[in-house]
Structures are given as C-alpha cells and as structure tokens.
Design a protein around this motif. Structure first.
Motif, PDB file in Angstrom:
ATOM      1  N   VAL A 191       0.825  -1.235   0.087  1.00 52.44           N
ATOM      2  CA  VAL A 191       0.067  -0.191  -0.026  1.00 52.44           C
ATOM      3  C   VAL A 191       0.916   1.199   0.143  1.00 52.44           C
ATOM      4  CG1 VAL A 191      -1.657   1.238   1.312  1.00 52.44           C
ATOM      5  CG2 VAL A 191      -2.083  -1.404   0.985  1.00 52.44           C
ATOM      6  N   LEU A 192       2.087   1.178   0.753  1.00 54.43           N
ATOM      7  CA  LEU A 192       2.937   2.249   0.735  1.00 54.43           C
ATOM      8  C   LEU A 192       3.449   2.908  -0.357  1.00 54.43           C
ATOM      9  CD1 LEU A 192       4.456   1.917   4.290  1.00 54.43           C
ATOM     10  CD2 LEU A 192       2.802   3.731   3.620  1.00 54.43           C
ATOM     11  N   VAL A 193       3.687   1.572  -1.460  1.00 58.64           N
ATOM     12  CA  VAL A 193       4.168   1.844  -2.601  1.00 58.64           C
ATOM     13  C   VAL A 193       3.153   2.368  -3.560  1.00 58.64           C
ATOM     14  CG1 VAL A 193       4.771   0.519  -4.878  1.00 58.64           C
ATOM     15  CG2 VAL A 193       5.938  -0.228  -2.795  1.00 58.64           C
ATOM     16  N   VAL A 194       1.918   2.275  -3.444  1.00 55.74           N
ATOM     17  CA  VAL A 194       0.682   2.802  -4.051  1.00 55.74           C
ATOM     18  C   VAL A 194       0.698   4.214  -3.735  1.00 55.74           C
ATOM     19  CG1 VAL A 194      -1.573   2.978  -4.201  1.00 55.74           C
ATOM     20  CG2 VAL A 194      -0.451   0.741  -4.313  1.00 55.74           C
ATOM     21  N   VAL A 195       1.004   4.462  -2.451  1.00 52.23           N
ATOM     22  CA  VAL A 195       0.937   5.897  -1.928  1.00 52.23           C
ATOM     23  C   VAL A 195       1.913   6.636  -2.397  1.00 52.23           C
ATOM     24  CG1 VAL A 195       1.394   7.234   0.312  1.00 52.23           C
ATOM     25  CG2 VAL A 195      -0.096   5.315   0.226  1.00 52.23           C
ATOM     26  N   ALA A 196       3.112   6.219  -2.705  1.00 51.66           N
ATOM     27  CA  ALA A 196       4.398   6.868  -3.259  1.00 51.66           C
ATOM     28  C   ALA A 196       3.971   7.199  -4.815  1.00 51.66           C
ATOM     29  CB  ALA A 196       5.535   5.925  -3.026  1.00 51.66           C
ATOM     30  N   LEU A 197       3.476   6.245  -5.501  1.00 53.00           N
ATOM     31  CA  LEU A 197       3.132   6.190  -6.770  1.00 53.00           C
ATOM     32  C   LEU A 197       1.811   7.628  -6.977  1.00 53.00           C
ATOM     33  CD1 LEU A 197       2.938   2.629  -8.174  1.00 53.00           C
ATOM     34  CD2 LEU A 197       4.661   4.444  -8.795  1.00 53.00           C
ATOM     35  N   LEU A 198       0.974   7.384  -5.978  1.00 50.97           N
ATOM     36  CA  LEU A 198      -0.081   8.331  -5.845  1.00 50.97           C
ATOM     37  C   LEU A 198       0.596   9.990  -5.849  1.00 50.97           C
ATOM     38  CD1 LEU A 198      -3.041   9.330  -5.656  1.00 50.97           C
ATOM     39  CD2 LEU A 198      -2.883   8.800  -3.521  1.00 50.97           C
ATOM     40  N   TRP A 204       2.687  15.530 -10.764  1.00 51.43           N
ATOM     41  CA  TRP A 204       2.625  15.686 -12.143  1.00 51.43           C
ATOM     42  C   TRP A 204       1.504  16.394 -12.270  1.00 51.43           C
ATOM     43  CZ3 TRP A 204       6.588  14.693 -15.376  1.00 51.43           C
ATOM     44  CH2 TRP A 204       6.240  14.599 -16.627  1.00 51.43           C
ATOM     45  N   GLY A 205       0.158  15.895 -11.948  1.00 57.16           N
ATOM     46  CA  GLY A 205      -1.182  16.583 -12.248  1.00 57.16           C
ATOM     47  C   GLY A 205      -1.121  18.135 -11.828  1.00 57.16           C
ATOM     48  N   THR A 206      -0.226  18.318 -10.685  1.00 56.85           N
ATOM     49  CA  THR A 206      -0.356  19.867 -10.299  1.00 56.85           C
ATOM     50  C   THR A 206       0.969  20.427 -10.658  1.00 56.85           C
ATOM     51  OG1 THR A 206       0.836  19.270  -8.200  1.00 56.85           O
ATOM     52  CG2 THR A 206      -1.522  18.853  -8.143  1.00 56.85           C
ATOM     53  N   SER A 262       3.307  19.114 -16.069  1.00 58.86           N
ATOM     54  CA  SER A 262       2.474  17.833 -16.569  1.00 58.86           C
ATOM     55  C   SER A 262       2.344  17.908 -17.893  1.00 58.86           C
ATOM     56  CB  SER A 262       1.070  18.039 -15.583  1.00 58.86           C
ATOM     57  OG  SER A 262       0.409  19.176 -16.481  1.00 58.86           O
ATOM     58  N   THR A 263       2.435  18.711 -18.388  1.00 61.39           N
ATOM     59  CA  THR A 263       2.573  18.434 -19.976  1.00 61.39           C
ATOM     60  C   THR A 263       3.662  17.787 -20.658  1.00 61.39           C
ATOM     61  OG1 THR A 263       3.471  20.755 -20.540  1.00 61.39           O
ATOM     62  CG2 THR A 263       1.065  20.540 -20.446  1.00 61.39           C
TER      63      THR A 263
END
Length: 279
Positions: A191-198, A204-206, A262-263
């Motif tokens: 789950v922490l790996v997923v958190v890091a990816l999030l 990237w999105g901001t 992000s572009t």
C-alpha cells in the motif's frame, strides 16, 4: 470584471462552509461533550490500529490546515476577490471540501467506519478537482499561492494519505480477518508503494506543486515513527514509509528545479494566463 449577485453568494457560502467545518472539528475532538476521534469506532482510527496508522503527532497538521482555511475564507470575502475569475472557478469547490471535511468528523462521531470511508473518498475527489482548477487558472500573486494553492495542496496531500489509513482501518476492523505479522507487513509495504505512486501522480498533475507532497510526507514520516515506537511494530513498514516520504517530496522538487510541467514541457514556455499574471 463586474461583480454579480452570485459572487456575493459564493463568498457567503464559503464562510458558512468553513464555520461548519470548524464547529464539526470541535465536535470531533470532544469539546462539546462528544468523544475524541481517537476513541471512536472502537479505536479503529487511533495510531495503533493498523500498520498504516500515523502517529498521533501527525494529526497536528490539521491545526495548520484549519488556520489556512479560515484565512482563505476571510481573504476571499474581500471586495477585491469578489469578481475574480479564479475565485469564481475554485470558490464553490473549496466550500464543498470544507463541508465534506466537517461531514467526515460527524460521520466518525455519529455513524460508522464505512460512512467515514465514503465521505473521505468524496473529499479526496473534491480536493482533486479543486487543485486542478487552481492549476489551470494559475496566479503569481503571493496571496493566491498562500491562501488558495497552499491551503488546498496541504489539504489534498494529507487527506490522500488519511484515506489510505481510513480504508485500512475499516478493512482491518470489519472486513479482513486478523492476519499474521508477515502478511500485515507485506500488505503495508504494498500500500505504501501505491501511496508513493499517488504522490508522484499528484505532483505531475499539479505541475510540481510542493504542498501536497509535504503533507503526504509529514504523514508518512509519522507512520514510520509509529511503527518503530508503538504497536503494531514493523521495521519494514517504517523504512518503506520513510522512503515513500522522500519520494513524494523529491519528485515535485525535481519538477520545479528542472521546470518540467505535467504537459512534459519546460515551464519556460508560459501559458497565456501565466504570462498575464506576471505582467
């Protein structure tokens, strides 16, 4: 740009939403005779409930978020903010995030864990929409950066991590049967790996905004501290949490230093809106 009646209505709604959030927070910590959040739902939301629960000190970030939300409510109510396009685009959504924030505390106090999961997921979604609006309506004014961008960014980063802890607490308390220490560690690390990816995705999105990563890193660091000083003890989860904390801060820093947006292009080519803000 001329102010319209709906602009005044937005300002009033934002103030009312933030007041509701603060009152709900007081209820949530037991100031009005209720039970503190840590003791609700059989202690499922406390620091020792799962391997992904942050230490109690981590929740002090709420004080900063609440202060910034109050500051935003006051600032956006000024006459000069009434007809600004950026406020028109983001103000209603910030009001929604304040209401959902308060609703989570009330759900924890009076409902059940599944209700808290539903509300916090809605809150993350609303915050994601809000920060994206701020990204596509950029501003170089320090007041916008502090009162709007930093406020929403910290709120998003912390709630994103809190959502993971909240969902894990619900699953551990009501859905998934008790697991061995090795299984809990494995799930915690995954789950922490997923958190890091999030965290990387949010950066990237901001366009490399640092506030979300800082808030996430704060919580991740305290997850690591809690796993080495409190129960359930887990050195592998602690180390993974600290690595994830470094990742979610370093990625937006690198993006800002290198100018990557992000572009995928460098920030030296400003958008028309950004150029207008600079002028």
């Amino acid at each position: 740009m001329r102010a319209e009646p709906r602009d005044l209505a937005r300002q009033i709604v934002v103030i009312a939403a933030v007041v509701f959030m603060i009152i709900a927070a007081m209820v949530g910590v037991g100031l009005f005779g209720g039970t503190n959040v840590r003791e609700l739902q059989g202690g499922a939301l406390d620091a020792d409930s799962t391997v992904l629960s942050p230490g109690r000190q981590a929740f002090s970030i709420w004080s900063l978020i609440y202060v910034l939300m109050i500051a935003y409510a006051v600032w956006q109510a000024l006459p000069g903010q009434r007809a600004r396009e950026r406020q028109r685009a983001a103000g209603w959504w910030i009001a929604v995030t304040a209401v959902l924030n308060g609703c989570w505390l009330l759900a924890a106090q009076f409902l059940n864990l599944p209700a808290t999961v539903v509300v916090i997921v809605l809150l993350v979604a609303a915050l994601s929409v809000t920060i994206r609006i701020l990204v596509v309506h950029p501003s170089g004014r320090w007041t916008d950066i502090v009162f709007a961008d930093a406020t929403v960014g910290l709120h998003l980063g912390w709630v994103s991590l809190a959502t993971v802890a909240n969902v894990t607490a619900w699953l551990a308390a009501e859905v998934v049967p008790a697991q061995s220490e090795a299984a809990s560690d494995a799930w915690g690390i995954a789950v922490l790996v997923v958190v890091a990816l999030l965290g990387v995705a949010i950066a990237w999105g901001t366009r490399g905004r640092l506030a979300p990563g800082l808030a996430m890193a704060w919580g991740l660091v305290w997850i690591g501290v809690a796993r080495t000083t409190d129960e359930p003890d887990s050195t592998p989860v602690a180390v993974t949490a600290w690595i994830a904390a470094a990742i979610v801060v370093v990625v937006p820093l690198v993006m800002r230093i290198t100018g990557i947006h992000s572009t995928g292009f460098r920030s030296s080519a400003r958008t028309p809106a950004e150029s207008e803000q600079v002028r």
